[in-house]
Write a protein that holds these residues in place. Sequence first.
Motif, short mmCIF file in Angstrom:
data_model
loop_
_atom_site.label_atom_id
_atom_site.label_comp_id
_atom_site.label_asym_id
_atom_site.label_seq_id
_atom_site.Cartn_x
_atom_site.Cartn_y
_atom_site.Cartn_z
N LYS C 37 0.95 -1.49 0.15
CA LYS C 37 -0.30 -0.11 0.40
C LYS C 37 0.65 1.42 -0.19
N ARG C 38 0.58 2.35 -0.27
CA ARG C 38 1.17 3.76 -0.92
C ARG C 38 0.64 4.74 -0.27
N ILE C 39 1.33 5.47 0.28
CA ILE C 39 0.44 6.35 1.03
C ILE C 39 0.84 8.13 0.94
N GLY C 40 0.48 9.21 -0.70
CA GLY C 40 0.87 10.47 -0.66
C GLY C 40 0.87 11.22 -0.02
N CYS C 41 1.61 12.23 0.74
CA CYS C 41 2.05 12.88 1.62
C CYS C 41 1.90 14.19 1.08
N ILE C 42 1.23 14.93 1.12
CA ILE C 42 0.59 16.48 -0.16
C ILE C 42 0.94 17.70 1.45
N PHE C 43 1.84 18.16 0.80
CA PHE C 43 2.25 19.30 1.37
C PHE C 43 1.87 20.52 0.98
N LEU C 44 0.88 21.48 1.36
CA LEU C 44 0.46 22.45 1.18
C LEU C 44 1.06 23.77 2.27
N ASN C 45 1.73 23.32 3.08
CA ASN C 45 2.63 24.39 3.95
C ASN C 45 3.40 24.01 5.02
N SER C 47 6.25 21.40 8.05
CA SER C 47 5.30 20.90 8.60
C SER C 47 6.96 20.33 9.26
N LEU C 48 7.08 19.94 10.52
CA LEU C 48 7.48 18.98 11.25
C LEU C 48 6.76 18.05 11.53
N ARG C 49 6.48 18.20 13.07
CA ARG C 49 5.63 16.97 13.54
C ARG C 49 5.15 15.94 12.28
N THR C 50 4.09 16.50 11.78
CA THR C 50 3.25 16.46 11.41
C THR C 50 3.40 15.26 9.57
N ARG C 51 4.47 16.24 9.54
CA ARG C 51 5.43 15.43 8.22
C ARG C 51 6.52 14.16 8.63
N VAL C 52 6.75 13.95 9.91
CA VAL C 52 7.43 12.46 10.04
C VAL C 52 6.63 11.76 10.71
N SER C 53 5.44 12.36 11.53
CA SER C 53 5.22 11.23 12.10
C SER C 53 4.10 10.22 11.55
N THR C 54 3.93 10.53 10.23
CA THR C 54 3.16 10.37 9.33
C THR C 54 3.99 9.44 9.20
N GLN C 55 4.84 9.64 8.34
CA GLN C 55 5.67 8.67 7.63
C GLN C 55 5.95 7.95 8.36
N ILE C 56 6.60 8.06 9.53
CA ILE C 56 6.92 6.47 10.44
C ILE C 56 5.99 5.49 10.50
N ALA C 57 4.61 6.22 11.18
CA ALA C 57 3.01 5.75 11.13
C ALA C 57 3.36 4.73 9.86
N ALA C 58 3.36 5.44 8.80
CA ALA C 58 3.28 4.52 7.15
C ALA C 58 4.02 3.30 7.61
N GLN C 59 5.33 3.87 7.90
CA GLN C 59 6.70 2.62 7.89
C GLN C 59 6.30 1.47 8.96
N ASN C 60 5.75 2.36 9.75
CA ASN C 60 5.25 1.14 10.61
C ASN C 60 4.07 -0.07 10.41
N LEU C 61 3.42 0.77 9.29
CA LEU C 61 2.46 -0.78 9.07
C LEU C 61 3.10 -1.37 7.73
N GLY C 62 4.61 -0.92 7.15
CA GLY C 62 4.73 -1.33 5.95
C GLY C 62 4.12 -0.86 4.83
N MET C 63 4.02 0.74 4.70
CA MET C 63 3.69 0.57 4.00
C MET C 63 4.36 2.37 3.17
N GLU C 64 4.41 1.91 1.54
CA GLU C 64 5.28 3.20 1.27
C GLU C 64 4.92 4.39 0.99
#
Lengths: 314, 314, 314
Positions: C37-45, C47-64
């Motif tokens: 499964k693949r998630i696209g994280c689109i930032f129009l503004n 971010s620090l916590r949101t950017r990193v925590s979302t990537q980590i959350a995805a990685q923890n679930l084995g997502m790209e």
Amino acid sequence: MKQFTQFESRDLGQELIDLGLEYKFNPRLDIQKGQGKRIGCIFLNPSLRTRVSTQIAAQNLGMEAIVLNMDKEGWALEMQDGAIMNKGTVEHIKDAAGVLGSFFDVLAVRAFPTLTQKQEDLSDFVINQFIKYAGIPVVSLESAIRHPLQSLADMITMQEYQVENRRPKVVLTWAPHIKAIPHAVANSFAEWSLGMGYDLTITHPEGYELDESFTKGATLEYDQSKALEDADFVYVKNWSSFQDYGKIHSTDPSWMLTQKHLESAPNAKVMHCLPVRRNLELSDEILDSDRSLVQVQAKNRIFAAQAVLSKIIE
Amino acid sequence: MKQFTQFESRDLGQELIDLGLEYKFNPRLDIQKGQGKRIGCIFLNPSLRTRVSTQIAAQNLGMEAIVLNMDKEGWALEMQDGAIMNKGTVEHIKDAAGVLGSFFDVLAVRAFPTLTQKQEDLSDFVINQFIKYAGIPVVSLESAIRHPLQSLADMITMQEYQVENRRPKVVLTWAPHIKAIPHAVANSFAEWSLGMGYDLTITHPEGYELDESFTKGATLEYDQSKALEDADFVYVKNWSSFQDYGKIHSTDPSWMLTQKHLESAPNAKVMHCLPVRRNLELSDEILDSDRSLVQVQAKNRIFAAQAVLSKIIE
Amino acid sequence: MKQFTQFESRDLGQELIDLGLEYKFNPRLDIQKGQGKRIGCIFLNPSLRTRVSTQIAAQNLGMEAIVLNMDKEGWALEMQDGAIMNKGTVEHIKDAAGVLGSFFDVLAVRAFPTLTQKQEDLSDFVINQFIKYAGIPVVSLESAIRHPLQSLADMITMQEYQVENRRPKVVLTWAPHIKAIPHAVANSFAEWSLGMGYDLTITHPEGYELDESFTKGATLEYDQSKALEDADFVYVKNWSSFQDYGKIHSTDPSWMLTQKHLESAPNAKVMHCLPVRRNLELSDEILDSDRSLVQVQAKNRIFAAQAVLSKIIE
């Protein structure tokens, strides 16, 4: 190893050099070692080699790397303890480093000097604030006064190209530049070369003396041609004045290294950390010749970072 | 396959189209093929589809992809051989490409034209400097004069939507725009359509003739309504003047494609590479209708890149 | 779960809180769940916590996870349906969201409000355009009016630090700031606190009333000291005026929370979503004390995102 921000000892230096060379010949030797570990690479300044080589080093160890361009994707960090934050800074290093420290297993940080606040730069303020507040191992990706991963890559390179049966002569020569450049690479190269037992001569125009705490034990020679005689390794680098902090005193083009400068050093290999300003710091003829080790140094950035990360996560 | 920067032959084109369609129906078919291989995606210009589709293509092959926004995260590259680098450029392409070539297995590069230096653009200078100095396979993510991954995705799309029992009529029609737009997409679409044996008509206001080296074999028709008659595929694209290089001669809104323009082409499918300026280049009514293949083209960007990378790493 | 943009129900809220806590104690519990499964994280503004925590959350679930800084690496999106795109916007949200929807399995989007176009902001226009045109599940990484992943992390934190045997008193207190700040965090915190059954008091200077659709059921108390009495959780946050939309009416420093303010709330824990302006919104003495939960909240951002993604991909 808890941090990697400077030269520690000849033993550790040699261990890292040897491990780096091991990885060079077998990059995925320890691909399982970093499984489930995560490194955050925080850039407060631009980067090419450092950015990419650190990610590759982490991947080679099976680690997950996340890059954060704090300066562009985030916001300005407040570095001063006790600051009343009613100006341009959006988040305090205390809070940002604390959060990043809780998100990652290792933090790698690039933080250039101001070149205007000498005491702050000399205290390596920014990276030390990260270390103070992150609570996890921190790897320097170049701080205000040191660039240890570059120097480790340089030491790996000198070991690869070592001369037989004698102690090589290493020369660090200042080069002209049009911008005020930090001292980090020159400082670290002196620190590591001397720490690893090399015979180091430093040459530059008067007024460009480096911080003595890095150069103690080196020979200082203002006459460039004399300094270069019989050199085995010539490390070319610009830096701004240290005494007259961050200022440019000379752009004397005669200091640019050319083949002519090396007539008295027929076996000299030439090194530079890159990016190099061609035909300003170093001539095309040298960079495009067999003398140049700059591409070897760059490639070794991967294995320097890999050796350091490998030690840190074990 | 050593490079992927342009149309090579109908055989290779067909092989890539077929492989792309195979991946479309089974994206992870070759998930093992790229294990341990690494692609560097170097952007000198902005990107959405190309950036994301290339990363996904690499992931689908099990490759590690690292993206470097050289323009934002790095610094300005010097492209001229022999330059005295005492101005704005920080690193020479020789050195940067050499390093990147030693870090990666494949390099993918986006480098738009200047639209002011015609001869330099025509020589596809920047991507060729990367090819010259990287020493590894280079994939174009759009160069000064070509956008071959877009065209491959377009060819995949036309094969998916091919008409039965006859050679389809393909029309490339110029559209108005407010900015000076490169010729790369139009050039490549002509090159690939003609190379793959399509019947291609090109229509545009006088003064917008494309470089003949890409359009030889196409029919040129200044009368848009005549050109569109019985078209099967209508590719809409703006480009700036080629003769009066990089200039805008017309923004005549009557050239914007609408349903009315297609009355004489009842079966025409409409294509655009995106991003499209709605109601300037193409009307909402077409883009939101069943005629539009733009989303299919975009999705096929993944499989075009995947087919190309698959061939390159084998 | 199709979208995650707001509070839905107490049952779902509790399920997500419990799942988040499960992941906190075993982050890689579901490492297989997101494979392929693949998630696209689109930032129009930024971010620090949101950017990193979302990537980590995805990685923890084995997502790209692929991150796209649309504002910096891409271009300006047109949001208005039917627009004639002859100005600054390069691509319509219809087309961009459609493409991204075809590239990914989940889209995560950060889109701050204008703070000038009240009705547009209130309709949560940008994220709803993404939802309308992406055709896949969309997760809010903070929209014009809500920040639900922050609030979920806050609810996880309050459950971790819950008081025994009684319903805790929660206070949301306005804090001074020098910039006009969105209402999203305050709105969502009210929405979630009330939805999860907490006893919520909101305190701020007159003129800073929040949108009632989020605060219905809360006690409004203009006297900050009265509001803070016996509080168990004090959530500190600045927001600009809602009525006089996007304006700053007060920067009264007496509203900055200090230990003195909490004399009547001896057990109060203090919360903030970060980034916090120290000694403007909140004093060092509180942030550096045991009262502060801000680092816990930040860490919980990972597990909030992980719980949401886990529900969405199942």
